[in-house]
Enzyme design. Sequence first.
Site, PDB file in Angstrom:
ATOM      1  N   GLY A  12      32.241  22.862   9.299  1.00 38.63           N
ATOM      2  CA  GLY A  12      33.458  22.723   8.521  1.00 38.63           C
ATOM      3  C   GLY A  12      34.695  23.352   9.115  1.00 38.63           C
ATOM      4  N   ASN A 108      38.480   9.373   8.440  1.00 40.77           N
ATOM      5  CA  ASN A 108      37.442  10.055   9.218  1.00 40.77           C
ATOM      6  C   ASN A 108      38.088  10.629  10.475  1.00 40.77           C
ATOM      7  OD1 ASN A 108      34.697  10.729  10.072  1.00 40.77           O
ATOM      8  ND2 ASN A 108      34.907   9.072  11.565  1.00 40.77           N
ATOM      9  N   HIS A 110      37.231  11.552  14.374  1.00 42.75           N
ATOM     10  CA  HIS A 110      36.227  11.310  15.419  1.00 42.75           C
ATOM     11  C   HIS A 110      36.680  11.987  16.711  1.00 42.75           C
ATOM     12  CE1 HIS A 110      32.938   9.302  17.440  1.00 42.75           C
ATOM     13  NE2 HIS A 110      33.769   9.072  18.434  1.00 42.75           N
ATOM     14  N   ASP A 151      33.319   3.635  12.898  1.00 39.64           N
ATOM     15  CA  ASP A 151      34.515   3.994  13.686  1.00 39.64           C
ATOM     16  C   ASP A 151      35.401   2.790  14.012  1.00 39.64           C
ATOM     17  OD1 ASP A 151      33.516   6.638  13.751  1.00 39.64           O
ATOM     18  OD2 ASP A 151      32.419   6.262  15.607  1.00 39.64           O
ATOM     19  N   GLU A 181      41.802  17.943  16.990  1.00 43.16           N
ATOM     20  CA  GLU A 181      41.284  17.695  15.635  1.00 43.16           C
ATOM     21  C   GLU A 181      41.950  18.541  14.563  1.00 43.16           C
ATOM     22  OE1 GLU A 181      37.002  17.426  15.263  1.00 43.16           O
ATOM     23  OE2 GLU A 181      36.818  17.147  17.410  1.00 43.16           O
TER      24      GLU A 181
HETATM   25  C1  GRF Z   1      34.071  17.224  14.542  1.00 45.47           C
HETATM   26  O1  GRF Z   1      33.970  17.179  15.936  1.00 45.47           O
HETATM   27  C2  GRF Z   1      34.548  15.893  14.024  1.00 45.47           C
HETATM   28  O2  GRF Z   1      35.402  15.231  14.891  1.00 45.47           O
HETATM   29  C3  GRF Z   1      33.254  15.150  13.882  1.00 45.47           C
HETATM   30  O3  GRF Z   1      32.314  16.106  13.459  1.00 45.47           O
HETATM   31  C4  GRF Z   1      32.704  17.394  13.893  1.00 45.47           C
HETATM   32  C5  GRF Z   1      32.735  18.276  12.699  1.00 45.47           C
HETATM   33  O4  GRF Z   1      32.977  19.630  13.012  1.00 45.47           O
HETATM   34  N1  GRF Z   1      33.385  14.022  12.987  1.00 45.47           N
HETATM   35  P1  GRF Z   1      33.310  20.671  11.867  1.00 45.47           P
HETATM   36  O5  GRF Z   1      32.176  20.639  10.853  1.00 45.47           O
HETATM   37  O6  GRF Z   1      34.623  20.271  11.241  1.00 45.47           O
HETATM   38  O7  GRF Z   1      33.394  22.003  12.537  1.00 45.47           O
END
Ligand code: GRF
Length: 208
Positions: A12, A108, A110, A151, A181
Amino acid sequence: MLKVAVLVSGGGTNLQAVIDAVETGNITNAVIDVVISNNKNAYGLERAKKHSIDAVTLSPKDYEQREDFNEALYDELMKRKIDLVVLAGCLVVIPDKIIKAFENRMINIHPSLIPSFCGTGYYGLKVHEKALERGVKVSGATVHFVDEGTDTGPIIRQKAVIVREDDTPEVLQRRIMEEAEWILLPKTIDDIANNRIKVVDGKVQIKE
Ligand code: GRF
């Protein structure tokens, strides 16, 4: 106020970036109503509790029929009148009924530049292993709306990240999280909460 449900399966860190952005005001007009995990041990649930956000475990394993799990997840989202579903490291296959109900209202994140290194089976470290195997010089992250494919939904935002020659999958994974991210996901939620995003003919337009 946009009511957001964040679905997680693991650590998370993306959820944390969203929580922080709400608390610092980098996301406005949105509230995280609930964090839902299929895994009761997901650290994401703890992160929610620490910030007084409802944390709910809903696992297919707790239901005899997959259909019953699907209904329970649907009901939870409906009961709470959720406006936006955020898949942030959610490893559960989302049933079509929920995808339809949340058309252009489910996103989502990715960890690659879609359409590279995505689709069925591309999750976790595998994405980065394949990117390194191919020798790409840039990778990155993508936030997209969720449709019935894996995706394949409309791309909202992407951010490129440099790949270094000595990268391991773990090192690249971390750099993509830090540089892409954790920035893209909160930004996109803020865009949606403030009506800056629309989908026209399957493509996203953003009012910057
Ligand atoms: C991230 O790399 C996201 O892009 C992918 O899953 C991972 C989740 O990581 N969908 P976290 O649980 O947010 O640390």
